[in-house]
Design a protein around this motif. Structure first.
Motif, short mmCIF file in Angstrom:
data_model
loop_
_atom_site.label_atom_id
_atom_site.label_comp_id
_atom_site.label_asym_id
_atom_site.label_seq_id
_atom_site.Cartn_x
_atom_site.Cartn_y
_atom_site.Cartn_z
N GLU A 1 0.84 -1.20 0.00
CA GLU A 1 0.00 0.00 0.00
C GLU A 1 0.88 1.25 0.00
O GLU A 1 0.48 2.31 0.48
CB GLU A 1 -0.93 -0.01 1.21
N GLY A 2 2.10 1.11 -0.54
CA GLY A 2 3.00 2.25 -0.64
C GLY A 2 3.87 2.47 0.57
O GLY A 2 4.58 3.49 0.65
N GLN A 3 3.86 1.55 1.54
CA GLN A 3 4.66 1.70 2.75
C GLN A 3 6.14 1.44 2.47
O GLN A 3 6.48 0.86 1.43
CB GLN A 3 4.14 0.76 3.85
N ASP A 4 7.01 1.87 3.38
CA ASP A 4 8.45 1.71 3.15
C ASP A 4 9.01 0.48 3.87
O ASP A 4 10.19 0.39 4.15
CB ASP A 4 9.22 2.97 3.57
N PHE A 5 8.14 -0.47 4.18
CA PHE A 5 8.55 -1.77 4.72
C PHE A 5 7.72 -2.83 4.03
O PHE A 5 6.74 -2.54 3.33
CB PHE A 5 8.39 -1.82 6.24
N VAL B 1 12.76 -14.97 4.46
CA VAL B 1 12.69 -13.54 4.76
C VAL B 1 13.97 -13.05 5.44
O VAL B 1 14.40 -11.90 5.21
CB VAL B 1 11.45 -13.17 5.61
N THR B 2 14.61 -13.89 6.25
CA THR B 2 15.87 -13.46 6.87
C THR B 2 16.99 -13.38 5.84
O THR B 2 17.92 -12.59 6.00
CB THR B 2 16.27 -14.39 8.02
N SER B 3 16.88 -14.18 4.77
CA SER B 3 17.93 -14.15 3.74
C SER B 3 17.88 -12.88 2.91
O SER B 3 18.89 -12.50 2.29
CB SER B 3 17.81 -15.37 2.82
N ILE B 4 16.72 -12.20 2.88
CA ILE B 4 16.60 -10.99 2.06
C ILE B 4 16.42 -9.73 2.91
O ILE B 4 16.27 -8.64 2.36
CB ILE B 4 15.41 -11.11 1.08
N LYS B 5 16.46 -9.86 4.23
CA LYS B 5 16.14 -8.71 5.08
C LYS B 5 17.21 -7.63 4.99
O LYS B 5 18.40 -7.90 4.80
CB LYS B 5 15.96 -9.15 6.53
N GLN B 6 16.76 -6.37 5.12
CA GLN B 6 17.64 -5.22 5.19
C GLN B 6 17.63 -4.59 6.57
O GLN B 6 18.53 -3.85 6.92
CB GLN B 6 17.22 -4.18 4.14
N ASN B 7 16.60 -4.89 7.33
CA ASN B 7 16.52 -4.39 8.70
C ASN B 7 15.96 -5.50 9.59
O ASN B 7 16.51 -6.59 9.62
CB ASN B 7 15.67 -3.12 8.75
N LEU B 8 14.87 -5.26 10.30
CA LEU B 8 14.34 -6.24 11.26
C LEU B 8 13.24 -7.09 10.65
O LEU B 8 12.48 -6.64 9.79
CB LEU B 8 13.80 -5.52 12.49
N VAL B 9 13.14 -8.33 11.13
CA VAL B 9 12.06 -9.24 10.75
C VAL B 9 11.14 -9.41 11.95
O VAL B 9 11.57 -9.79 13.04
CB VAL B 9 12.59 -10.61 10.30
N SER C 1 10.24 -19.40 15.87
CA SER C 1 9.92 -17.97 15.69
C SER C 1 10.91 -17.08 16.42
O SER C 1 11.47 -16.14 15.84
CB SER C 1 8.49 -17.69 16.15
N VAL C 2 11.15 -17.37 17.71
CA VAL C 2 12.04 -16.50 18.47
C VAL C 2 13.50 -16.68 18.07
O VAL C 2 14.32 -15.76 18.21
CB VAL C 2 11.88 -16.72 20.00
N ASP C 3 13.85 -17.84 17.54
CA ASP C 3 15.23 -18.08 17.12
C ASP C 3 15.56 -17.45 15.77
O ASP C 3 16.73 -17.20 15.47
CB ASP C 3 15.51 -19.59 17.04
N ASN C 4 14.53 -17.18 14.95
CA ASN C 4 14.80 -16.72 13.59
C ASN C 4 14.29 -15.33 13.27
O ASN C 4 14.69 -14.75 12.25
CB ASN C 4 14.20 -17.71 12.59
N ALA C 5 13.42 -14.78 14.11
CA ALA C 5 12.91 -13.42 13.87
C ALA C 5 13.48 -12.47 14.91
O ALA C 5 13.88 -12.87 16.00
CB ALA C 5 11.39 -13.42 13.92
N ASP C 6 13.51 -11.20 14.56
CA ASP C 6 13.99 -10.18 15.50
C ASP C 6 12.92 -9.81 16.51
O ASP C 6 13.22 -9.51 17.67
CB ASP C 6 14.44 -8.93 14.73
N LYS C 7 11.66 -9.81 16.06
CA LYS C 7 10.54 -9.49 16.93
C LYS C 7 9.45 -10.55 16.70
O LYS C 7 9.19 -10.95 15.56
CB LYS C 7 9.98 -8.10 16.62
N ASN D 1 12.35 -0.50 5.84
CA ASN D 1 13.04 -1.72 5.39
C ASN D 1 12.83 -2.94 6.29
O ASN D 1 13.48 -3.96 6.10
CB ASN D 1 14.54 -1.48 5.20
N ASP D 2 11.93 -2.84 7.26
CA ASP D 2 11.55 -4.04 8.02
C ASP D 2 10.78 -5.01 7.14
O ASP D 2 10.21 -4.63 6.09
CB ASP D 2 10.66 -3.66 9.21
N ILE D 3 10.71 -6.25 7.58
CA ILE D 3 9.83 -7.24 6.96
C ILE D 3 8.90 -7.78 8.05
O ILE D 3 9.37 -8.21 9.11
CB ILE D 3 10.60 -8.42 6.33
N ILE D 4 7.60 -7.75 7.78
CA ILE D 4 6.62 -8.34 8.69
C ILE D 4 6.05 -9.58 8.02
O ILE D 4 5.51 -9.51 6.91
CB ILE D 4 5.48 -7.36 9.01
N LEU D 5 6.18 -10.72 8.68
CA LEU D 5 5.65 -11.98 8.18
C LEU D 5 4.45 -12.38 9.04
O LEU D 5 4.59 -12.60 10.24
CB LEU D 5 6.73 -13.06 8.23
#
Length: 478
Positions: free
Chosen positions: A330-334, A354-362, A384-390, A439-443
């Motif tokens: 929707e035009g967002q920067d993440f 998603v962690t292989s392409i991340k530029q900031n936090l997942v 989830s907690v081992d592979n994501a930042d949040k 540049n975050d990624i939300i999965l």
């Protein structure tokens, strides 16, 4: 139709087949099916009052005056009756069956798309519903019940459909829903722990899946992922029995092997080694797991005679798949991605991508469904907690369980500093979006394409994608 077509010695005209007494009309044959919560035998009298001309049952039912035909198993009998009643519709179709724990929907979707290369109408049956000749039916089960399935095949054949891409679940195979289906091609994706609340163990789960490959027509073909140990076992069995088999893989040598895989912002590019030589493949789908899915579909349609050149052209114009690594823009920067991953293996693969392409936090928003494998809950939480930042743990489809009990099963033993729990799924998604940075990624995973959330006291409308769109439109970072 005369009852003699179903049972040799009975002479009675049958208007239709029904398993729901509320739908019975005059002259129908009512089949008593014992389900998880409801036993059709208890409604036989209602079916008789509604006009049923005969009852098919597993035991004699007192008080019924119409003929009762007692069989050992109505689950086994129903697909036979439906197959006959609808004039053996699968004999008029080429079925491309797909089974496995993960990837079924995507492989079936890609297969449906590639089947268009034959220039003949194609259909799809699976988790995302039923599609053919302009008809779209919302999903109920991955594989419909036997009566509905055979009726669907009947209407497909009547509409001129020639090829059908068909997801075949282990439940459907074990419960005889897919009996009397024969396959032009049968694809195996993988096998990882799931549905062990239904199957006795992994070996029982495997044997249920294997049934699909016993139903390949003489000029048909099995297409098997041999990067999976269970796939190797299937190939060994099939080749011993003289069944034509193609293999696919990324790590091992195979008939269809992907090499030199490169992820881009536009999708995935790889070199495909095939029986016809090497081809450069450009796929708009994301993730290593979707390379496997493409390979399985490619093998299936190639085995049916479509040229590799046509296949490669069609792969390049694939459309996004509902709720499967679906990017919400929707035009967002993440980046926000909605996915159906709900098993440990699929969650792990989605996070790896998603962690292989991340530029900031997942950030991952995730829960576990109720009335399903409880042993998977802490495994999915740990992944989830081992592979994501949040991590935001939230309610999936609770079914008959208390949502908090499910969440407690997930987080037991975790350091509470590495996650938060937001029971309300809408608020969980909104929180992930309103706290996102550039540049975050939300999965957002677990429900994918689903539009209903299943609760003990009634289902509610809830589409993760619509929640995301509304949240992004109300909080747009550009």
């Amino acid at each position: 139709m005369n009852l003699k077509k179903f049972f040799y010695n009975d002479d009675l005209e049958i208007a239709g087949l029904k398993t729901d007494s509320r739908l019975v009309g005059p002259g129908d044959l009512f089949v008593c099916i014992k389900g998880y919560t409801v036993d059709g035998h208890l409604f036989a009298k209602n079916a008789e009052k509604a006009g049923a001309s005969a009852i098919v049952c597993e035991r004699f039912i007192e008080g019924i005056t119409v003929p009762q035909i007692i069989v050992e198993s109505t689950h086994i009998e129903l697909p036979r009756l439906a197959h006959i009643f609808f004039n053996e519709p699968t004999h008029k179709l080429n079925l491309f069956g797909v089974t496995g724990t993960n990837g079924k929907t995507t492989i079936a979707y890609i297969t449906e798309h590639l089947l268009s290369g034959f220039g003949e109408p194609a259909g799809y049956i699976g988790t995302n519903g039923i599609r053919y000749a302009g008809t779209i039916i919302e999903p109920v089960n991955t594989t419909p019940e036997a009566l509905s399935l055979q009726e669907t095949f009947f209407h497909m054949a009547k509409a001129g459909v020639k090829n059908v891409s068909f997801e075949v679940s282990s439940h459907a195979l074990a419960l005889h829903r897919a009996d009397y289906c024969l396959y032009k091609a049968a694809v195996f994706s993988n096998l990882t722990p799931e549905h062990l609340d239904f199957h006795l163990n992994m070996e029982d789960y495997f044997e249920a899946k294997y049934q699909l490959f016993t139903r390949i027509i003489p000029n048909g073909c099995a297409v098997i992922n041999i990067d999976d140990d269970y796939g190797v076992r299937i190939v060994q069995r099939l080749r011993k029995n003289g069944i034509h088999t193609y293999t696919y893989a990324v790590e091992n040598d195979a008939d269809f092997q992907a090499r030199d895989i490169h992820m881009t912002t536009a999708g995935t590019q790889f070199l495909l080694n095939s029986p016809e030589g090497s081809f450069l493949v450009n796929s708009p789908l994301f993730g290593n797991f979707n390379v496997y899915n493409v390979l399985g579909a490619v093998g299936a349609v190639y085995s049916a005679g479509l040229s590799m050149e046509k296949i490669i052209d069609l792969v390049a114009i694939l459309s996004p798949i509902d709720g499967r690594m679906e990017i919400m823009d929707e035009g967002q920067d993440f980046t926000v991605i909605v996915d159906y991953a709900h098993t440990p293996d699929s969650v792990k693969k989605a996070l790896e991508y998603v962690t292989s392409i991340k530029q900031n936090l997942v950030t991952i928003v995730i829960g576990c469904a109720g009335d399903r494998d409880r042993a998977n809950r802490p495994v999915i939480a740990r992944l989830s907690v081992d592979n994501a930042d949040k991590v935001i743990f939230t309610t999936d489809d609770p079914h008959s369980e208390d949502p908090m009990a499910i969440l407690n099963d997930m987080v037991k033993g975790l350091d509470n500093k590495c996650y938060e729990v937001i029971t309300d799924r809408v608020k969980a998604i909104e929180t992930a979006i309103t706290t996102a940075q550039k540049n975050d990624i939300i999965l957002i995973t677990g429900r994918g394409h689903q539009k209903l959330q299943y609760w003990k006291n009634g289902n509610v409308q809830l589409d993760d994608r619509e929640v995301v769109k509304n949240a992004l439109r109300g909080f747009r970072k550009v």
